[in-house]
Enzyme design. Structure first.
Site, PDB file in Angstrom:
ATOM      1  N   LYS A 156       0.089   3.807  -2.701  1.00 10.05           N
ATOM      2  CA  LYS A 156      -0.916   4.864  -2.638  1.00 10.05           C
ATOM      3  C   LYS A 156      -0.308   6.260  -2.561  1.00 10.05           C
ATOM      4  CE  LYS A 156      -4.578   1.972  -0.650  1.00 10.05           C
ATOM      5  NZ  LYS A 156      -4.028   0.711  -0.151  1.00 10.05           N
ATOM      6  N   SER A 184      -5.650   3.663   4.425  1.00 16.90           N
ATOM      7  CA  SER A 184      -5.204   2.783   3.343  1.00 16.90           C
ATOM      8  C   SER A 184      -6.373   2.077   2.657  1.00 16.90           C
ATOM      9  CB  SER A 184      -4.199   1.746   3.873  1.00 16.90           C
ATOM     10  OG  SER A 184      -3.377   1.266   2.836  1.00 16.90           O
ATOM     11  N   SER A 228       0.778  -1.245   0.000  1.00 18.95           N
ATOM     12  CA  SER A 228       0.000   0.000   0.000  1.00 18.95           C
ATOM     13  C   SER A 228       0.807   1.291   0.000  1.00 18.95           C
ATOM     14  CB  SER A 228      -0.953   0.010   1.201  1.00 18.95           C
ATOM     15  OG  SER A 228      -2.058  -0.828   0.949  1.00 18.95           O
TER      16      SER A 228
END
Length: 363
Positions: free
Chosen positions: A53, A105, A50
């Protein structure tokens, strides 16, 4: 012969200049210059989960109106893993989705951000890879906006590339504000969200200025954080690290202590001795602090280059100031020109008339 054997044993037991962390890949980078202060397999690619991102957030900021309303579609039902629990038909601002993306997230937020900005996830991923290529992320490839992987296929990058991306992203004020937010409240047409960030380093280390966590079973724990102390601004990236928050704190403490911050370019006292231009004032728009060790201070210098123009106007870029550490360019700052108005010297005129009066007074 015995002395040689003893020396080798001591070297093995007490290795020099080795920093013990749990990560398989890591980096400490100066955010001001991009200089690498420490690395461990920094160019070795792996799944990054993640922390992908970071790019998703930056692309959305760059390519879209953050105040527009996003209507959540049925693709949100396909999301799994970490989520902010969006509902089909829900209406929420794109800016609010970015906070859900970064603090919690949310994989559902990631898919909705991508479709809102580019129309489809595929088109959005194209923008991610194009921008990665533009800024020099040579060992990075994105396949989705959220970072989930399947059967070894997912977003891949390196510690160096993710540090580079963060350096670039932190120059964007909106991104830096989101990246450094600990908690956030958002409202949609259906509910109120209260999001607390997952970056535990905020509570562990007082100088933390931002961060993004990541985890999948295949990638293990990935973490990108930033911290600032005494005009020293660093980014730390660790990949495949089961002790990431503690490692980040230790790395910051070590490298903040190891380096000094020197005001190499002072915008309030910037002066150049130049004979080519007359009636011109030179100025720069920013201060620049160079991060150097005590030993390196003697090797820090500034090289000035001025362009030769026949005609100049206020605000024209007229040169560059390069902060050098030996032969390495740490920073380049633009130099601008401002014309100085030359006022008539009243005293000279008054002196002339006084001479005339004195001459007549003699008669």
């Amino acid at each position: 012969m015995k002395k040689i054997v003893i020396a080798l044993i001591l070297f093995i037991v007490f290795p020099a200049n080795i920093f013990a962390i749990s990560a398989s890949k890591a980096i400490v980078m100066d955010l001001n210059s991009g200089r690498v202060l420490y690395d461990l397999n920094k160019d070795e690619p792996q799944l990054i989960a993640s922390i992908s991102k970071i790019m998703t957030c930056l692309i959305a900021i760059m390519y879209s109106d953050l105040n527009k309303t996003v209507v959540v579609d049925e693709d949100v039902l396909k999301s799994y893993g970490s989520s902010v629990y969006l509902e089909v038909g829900e209406e929420i601002k794109l800016l609010d989705l970015l906070y859900g993306l970064m603090l919690r997230s949310g994989n559902d937020a990631a898919t909705q951000v991508a479709k809102s900005v580019a129309g489809t996830e595929e088109a959005f991923v194209y923008l991610m890879n194009e921008y990665a290529n533009t800024i020099g992320m040579k060992n990075t490839h994105f396949v989705n906006p959220h970072g989930l992987d399947s059967n070894g296929i997912g977003n891949t990058s390196t510690a160096y590339d993710m540090a580079l991306l963060t350096k670039v992203a932190m120059q964007n004020e909106t991104f830096a504000r989101i990246f450094g937010t600990r908690s956030y409240t958002a409202e949609s047409n259906l509910k109120t969200y209260n999001w607390e960030g997952k970056n535990k380093l905020f509570s562990m280390y007082e100088y933390t200025t931002g961060g993004k966590t990541g985890y999948t079973e295949a990638a293990n724990r990935t973490l990108v954080t930033t911290a600032s102390r005494d005009n020293k601004n660093l980014v730390v990236v660790t990949l495949n690290d089961g002790n990431d928050f503690n490692d980040h704190k230790s790395l910051y403490e070590t490298y903040f202590s190891m380096y000094d911050s020197i005001l190499a370019i002072d915008k309030e006292n910037f002066k150049i001795d130049d004979t080519y231009y007359k009636d011109v004032e030179f100025y720069v728009k920013n201060n620049y602090y160079a991060l150097v060790t005590e030993e390196e201070k003697k090797d820090l210098k500034i090289n000035i280059t001025l362009f030769k123009y026949n005609n100049i106007y206020d605000g024209i870029k007229i040169g560059e100031a390069r902060v050098m550490l030996n032969d390495t360019v740490l920073h380049t700052e633009s130099i601008y020109a401002k014309k100085i108005e030359v006022k008539e010297e009243k005293e000279e005129k008054e002196g002339f008339f006084k001479k005339i009066l004195r001459w007549f007074s003699k008669w």
